[in-house]
Write a protein that holds these residues in place. Sequence first.
Motif, short mmCIF file in Angstrom:
data_model
loop_
_atom_site.label_atom_id
_atom_site.label_comp_id
_atom_site.label_asym_id
_atom_site.label_seq_id
_atom_site.Cartn_x
_atom_site.Cartn_y
_atom_site.Cartn_z
N MET A 142 0.85 -1.18 0.00
CA MET A 142 0.00 0.00 0.00
C MET A 142 0.89 1.24 0.00
N PRO A 143 0.85 2.02 -1.06
CA PRO A 143 1.71 3.21 -1.14
C PRO A 143 1.21 4.35 -0.26
N PHE A 144 2.09 5.30 -0.08
CA PHE A 144 1.74 6.51 0.62
C PHE A 144 1.31 7.56 -0.40
N VAL A 145 0.57 8.56 0.07
CA VAL A 145 -0.05 9.56 -0.81
C VAL A 145 0.18 10.95 -0.22
N VAL A 146 0.55 11.89 -1.07
CA VAL A 146 0.66 13.29 -0.65
C VAL A 146 -0.70 13.92 -0.90
N THR A 147 -1.21 14.63 0.10
CA THR A 147 -2.56 15.19 0.02
C THR A 147 -2.54 16.72 -0.05
N GLU A 148 -3.72 17.29 0.02
CA GLU A 148 -3.95 18.70 -0.24
C GLU A 148 -3.09 19.68 0.55
N GLU B 126 14.32 13.31 1.35
CA GLU B 126 15.65 12.85 1.73
C GLU B 126 15.64 11.50 2.44
N VAL B 127 14.53 11.14 3.06
CA VAL B 127 14.48 9.87 3.78
C VAL B 127 13.97 8.73 2.91
N CYS B 128 13.49 9.02 1.73
CA CYS B 128 12.92 8.00 0.84
C CYS B 128 14.04 7.11 0.27
N PRO B 129 14.00 5.82 0.57
CA PRO B 129 15.07 4.94 0.09
C PRO B 129 14.95 4.54 -1.39
N VAL B 130 13.80 4.82 -2.01
CA VAL B 130 13.60 4.41 -3.40
C VAL B 130 13.33 5.58 -4.33
N ASP B 131 13.48 6.79 -3.87
CA ASP B 131 13.31 7.98 -4.72
C ASP B 131 11.97 7.99 -5.45
N CYS B 132 10.90 7.87 -4.69
CA CYS B 132 9.57 7.83 -5.31
C CYS B 132 8.86 9.18 -5.32
N PHE B 133 9.50 10.23 -4.80
CA PHE B 133 8.88 11.56 -4.82
C PHE B 133 9.14 12.26 -6.15
N HIS B 134 8.13 12.97 -6.61
CA HIS B 134 8.23 13.75 -7.83
C HIS B 134 7.78 15.17 -7.50
N GLU B 135 8.43 16.15 -8.15
CA GLU B 135 8.20 17.55 -7.81
C GLU B 135 7.52 18.30 -8.95
N GLY B 136 6.44 18.99 -8.58
CA GLY B 136 5.78 19.91 -9.49
C GLY B 136 6.03 21.33 -9.03
N GLU C 245 6.52 2.94 -7.28
CA GLU C 245 7.86 2.92 -6.69
C GLU C 245 7.85 2.84 -5.17
N CYS C 246 6.79 3.35 -4.55
CA CYS C 246 6.71 3.39 -3.08
C CYS C 246 6.73 1.96 -2.52
N ILE C 247 7.58 1.75 -1.51
CA ILE C 247 7.70 0.43 -0.89
C ILE C 247 7.05 0.38 0.49
N ASP C 248 6.27 1.40 0.81
CA ASP C 248 5.52 1.42 2.08
C ASP C 248 6.44 1.33 3.29
N CYS C 249 7.56 2.03 3.23
CA CYS C 249 8.53 1.96 4.33
C CYS C 249 8.13 2.82 5.52
N THR C 250 7.21 3.76 5.33
CA THR C 250 6.68 4.67 6.36
C THR C 250 7.64 5.78 6.78
N LEU C 251 8.81 5.88 6.19
CA LEU C 251 9.78 6.88 6.62
C LEU C 251 9.35 8.32 6.31
N CYS C 252 8.65 8.52 5.23
CA CYS C 252 8.29 9.88 4.81
C CYS C 252 7.19 10.51 5.67
N GLU C 253 6.26 9.71 6.10
CA GLU C 253 5.09 10.25 6.81
C GLU C 253 5.46 11.10 8.01
#
Length: 107
Positions: free
Chosen positions: A1-7, A19-29, A39-47
């Motif tokens: 189950m991936p993590f989601v960035v919200t409003e 910086e804490v994401c081990p798989v570089d799954c963040f994308h920037e707009g 790509e998210c491995i559900d590691c919970t580090l970003c939350e």
Amino acid sequence: MPFVVTENCIKCKYTDCVEVCPVDCFHEGPNFLVIDPDECIDCTLCEPECPIGAIYAEDDVPAGQEGFVALNAELSKEWPVITTRKDPPADAAEWEGKPDKLPLLER
């Protein structure tokens, strides 16, 4: 189950999480970050790194923000990967916690 960035990330775009994401799954707009669900491995580090509580497990996305699951998947295919922390926008603190920011999302 991936993590989601919200409003709450819209117009705040704090990047402590990348910086804490081990798989570089963040994308920037322009004024928002998204997580690539493939790509998210559900590691919970970003939350816990998000200073404004904008990141949730997919099953825990707040009511009314379920559309951000699909939005993260869509935009992660279009936007570049971000792996290093950047300074937030100068007015980020003014936007924290404000509701109804989806119309302000820049693609």
